[in-house]
Design an enzyme around this catalytic site. Structure first.
Site, PDB file in Angstrom:
ATOM      1  N   GLU A 268       0.830  -1.208   0.000  1.00  0.00           N
ATOM      2  CA  GLU A 268       0.000   0.000   0.000  1.00  0.00           C
ATOM      3  C   GLU A 268       0.868   1.264   0.000  1.00  0.00           C
ATOM      4  OE1 GLU A 268      -3.106   0.045  -0.557  1.00  0.00           O
ATOM      5  OE2 GLU A 268      -3.889  -1.902   0.050  1.00  0.00           O
ATOM      6  N   ARG A 272       0.412   3.660  -3.265  1.00  0.00           N
ATOM      7  CA  ARG A 272      -0.251   4.949  -3.027  1.00  0.00           C
ATOM      8  C   ARG A 272       0.765   6.074  -2.845  1.00  0.00           C
ATOM      9  NH1 ARG A 272      -5.955   3.661   0.009  1.00  0.00           N
ATOM     10  NH2 ARG A 272      -5.861   1.424  -0.242  1.00  0.00           N
ATOM     11  N   ASP A 401      -4.294 -10.090  -8.542  1.00  0.00           N
ATOM     12  CA  ASP A 401      -4.583  -9.086  -9.592  1.00  0.00           C
ATOM     13  C   ASP A 401      -3.414  -8.279 -10.173  1.00  0.00           C
ATOM     14  OD1 ASP A 401      -4.416  -7.753  -7.126  1.00  0.00           O
ATOM     15  OD2 ASP A 401      -6.427  -6.916  -7.183  1.00  0.00           O
ATOM     16  N   GLU A 535     -12.275  -0.378 -10.233  1.00  0.00           N
ATOM     17  CA  GLU A 535     -11.869  -1.335 -11.282  1.00  0.00           C
ATOM     18  C   GLU A 535     -12.787  -1.369 -12.493  1.00  0.00           C
ATOM     19  OE1 GLU A 535     -11.993  -2.008  -8.015  1.00  0.00           O
ATOM     20  OE2 GLU A 535      -9.847  -2.116  -7.578  1.00  0.00           O
TER      21      GLU A 535
END
Ligand code: DMJ
Length: 639
Positions: A268, A272, A401, A535
């Site tokens: 993360e 980010r 993913d 998404e």
């Protein structure tokens, strides 16, 4: 003590001097007093640091003489600097600490490291740049005479990079129809509303709680604050929300503190914070964003110190200690986490001239390309100790993913030079097509999950990014494969659209199923929520850009209307607890990725194709644009 030891065949010292017992005692007393005095002087006199260095281990001296430690970024001021030193792998430590007195061996090692770092850097020749960068940071050990040959510090050539872009970053075409413009302006207004409320009620916290009008910090970012600021920066810039961008930038300059001590998700923080800072640097050329990204990047390096070099998922940004998620089976690392560092880490090396970041992710690639894949599939859990799979769960949604996404985008970002990444992507997609792609009784194409050979007929909202990814890959394929993949991408995107249209709110659930008579709908209460995820609109954006079929803009506009109707509240946007019931029950959270991704992709859907053109940029998995390394000489030279 050695001096007083009796040598064989020789009388001891005091005896040799012909002293009696009381005299011997006095002599020893005198000698020990003298020694105490000498050592006391070494350690207590004001300028004793040079002597200390002779006696104390190197690690402890680093903090004693901060001026002697060199770094590629403002990280030199970091509180973790001295604890980082012994943990730093040789390739990272050498450029900083090696003496210029041994340049040939150092150069050899750096050249090897640069070769391992993969495709050449934008400002060629890459290996030389990296070597120079490494050497320029090498400092003489404190107290040593200054190096005879001092080179200029590494500097990334930002102007040259800007000239290599083929389109102005915010586009330059005109001629769109008034409706498209009006819709884009509406999305810009939503962004301003989301930002203004965050600023008013939660500036400096990680997210806004729009119902209670306060901030949320959470425990994902290890004490770092301002996730929404960092995630919003490039969206504000692209939307030309100038004043708001300045507010965000000012917060980064004045309040963004990296000296924190807490447990962070490596993934993360990377997607980010590092992604957001890198993208904003590339868009604006403002050094503060680059420096913060590099400083933070250095803090993540200790997570890679495992027997295989596969990083653990959690790291304490203060101490550098790292460990695996408690919920990940047998201390494993997660494919979508360690497989989603590549793009950002290559840019950290590019901007710093320090190959260590690229080396770390090249090593992950090596481990993954060697390990045996069951039926060509990549399971989601890998042991960072043994480098073997821990559990056979495969998913193109959560836990897997963005690993696939980064393979394709690594190839694109390298100007199609990173053929290893392309092959891994092609092979993985082939296995997915063969084993996971299914058609429902009602004719909907979906990608199932796989648990040790058994299919779970479910798609998570997260898996809906794959329509866009497969379309992007198809765009760069040829022949039958291109057509097949483009069709697959369109079908998956259409299925995800169905998961939205079949709900009361016209927003999609967290997961939807294709079993027990269900088609693209959540069957469990716990899967009915929508947390402002991007998404589905991400795939609409790619499919629009690559096909220009009007349905994608139409579908995107449906989402805008649904967001306005069900998620907009007095002080921002909120996720909802059940997409199948109205009036919506709000979850009181405005996720930072709503500003980074959902609103950005919606905005781009209603822009001309040259705004953040796919010819110049790849989006990281948090929608932060990172530039493609144009290696040809035909760059149009747009400033
Ligand atoms: C984002 O943080 C990223 O897109 C990540 O890859 C997956 N999940 C969220 C948004 O849903």
């Amino acid at each position: 003590m050695v001096l007083l030891r009796k040598l064989p065949g020789m009388p001891g010292w005091p005896a040799a001097l012909g002293l009696r017992l009381p005299q011997k005692f006095l002599f020893l007393l005198f000698l020990s007093g003298l020694l105490t005095l000498c050592f006391g002087a070494l350690f207590l006199l004001p300028d004793s640091s040079r002597f200390k260095r002779l006696f104390l281990p190197r690690r402890a001296t680093a903090s004693a003489s901060s001026s002697s430690s060199a770094s590629s970024s403002s990280a030199s001021s970091s509180s973790t600097r001295d604890t980082d030193l012994p943990r730093s792998p040789p390739a990272a430590a050498e450029p900083r600490h090696a003496s210029p007195a041994a340049p040939r061996r150092l150069r050899e090692k750096l050249r090897t490291a640069a070769r391992m770092a993969g495709p050449p850097a934008r400002t060629a020749p890459a290996s030389r740049q990296q070597v120079q960068g490494g050497e320029s940071r090498a400092q003489p050990a404190s107290g040593a005479p200054p190096a005879r040959e001092t080179r200029a510090p590494f500097r990334f050539d930002y102007e040259r990079f800007r000239r290599s872009l083929r389109h102005p970053v915010r586009g330059g075409r005109s001629g769109e129809d008034p409706e498209t413009r009006a819709r884009r302006m509406k999305i810009k207004e939503m962004m301003k509303f989301a930002w203004d409320n965050y600023k008013q009620y939660a500036l400096g916290k990680n997210e806004l709680r729009p119902l209670t009008k306060n901030g949320h910090i959470g425990n994902m970012f290890g004490g770092l604050r301002g996730a929404t600021v960092i995630d919003a920066l490039d969206t504000l810039y692209i939307m030309e929300l100038e004043e708001e961008f300045q507010e965000a930038k000012q917060w980064v300059e004045k309040s963004f503190d990296l000296n924190v001590n807490g447990e962070a998700s490596l993934f993360e923080v990377n997607i980010r914070y590092i992604g957001g800072l890198l993208a904003t640097y590339y868009l604006t050329g403002e050094e503060v964003f680059k420096n913060k990204a590099l400083e933070l990047g250095e803090k993540l390096l200790p997570a890679f110190n495992t027997p295989t070099g596969i990083p653990r998922g959690v790291i304490n940004l203060g101490s550098g200690m790292s460990w695996s998620w408690g919920w990940a089976s047998a201390g494993s690392s997660i494919l979508a986490e360690f497989g989603t560092l590549h793009l950002e880490f290559l840019h950290l090396s590019e901007l710093s001239g320090n190959p260590v970041f690229a080396e770390k992710v090249r090593n992950i690639r090596r481990v993954l390309s060697r390990v045996e894949k069951p039926q060509g599939l990549y399971p989601n859990f890998l042991s960072p100790v043994t480098g073997s799979w821990v559990q056979h769960h495969v998913s193109i949604g959560g836990l897997g993913d963005s690993f696939y996404e980064y393979l394709l985008k690594s190839w694109l970002m390298s100007d199609k030079k990173d053929s290893e990444a392309k092959k891994m992507y092609d092979d993985a997609l082939e296995a997915i097509e063969k084993h996971l792609v299914k058609k429902s009784a009602g004719g909907l194409t979906y990608i199932a999950e796989w648990r040790g050979g058994i299919l779970d007929h479910k798609m998570g909202h997260l898996a809906c990014f794959s329509g866009g990814m497969i379309a992007l890959g198809a765009e760069h394929s040829t022949g039958e494969r291109r057509q097949r993949h483009m069709e697959l991408a369109a079908e998956i995107t259409s299925t995800c659209h169905e998961s939205y249209t079949r709900s009361e709110t016209k927003l999609g659930p967290e997961a939807f199923r294709f079993d027990a008579g269900s088609e693209a709908m959540a069957t469990r209460l716990s899967e009915r929520y929508y947390i402002l995820r991007p998404e589905v609109v991400e795939s609409y954006m790619y499919l629009w850009r690559l096909t220009h079929h009007p349905k994608y803009r139409h579908w995107g506009w449906e989402v805008v209307q649904a967001l306005e109707k069900h998620c907009r509240v007095e002080a921002g946007f909120s996720g909802i607890r059940d997409v199948y019931s109205t009036p919506a029950l709000h979850d009181n959270m405005q996720q930072s990725f709503f500003l980074a991704e959902t609103l950005k992709y919606l905005y781009l859907l209603f822009c001309e194709d040259d705004v953040l053109s796919l010819e110049d940029w790849v989006f990281n998995t948090e929608a932060h644009p990172l530039p493609i390394n144009h290696t040809d000489s035909k760059a149009a030279g747009q400033p």
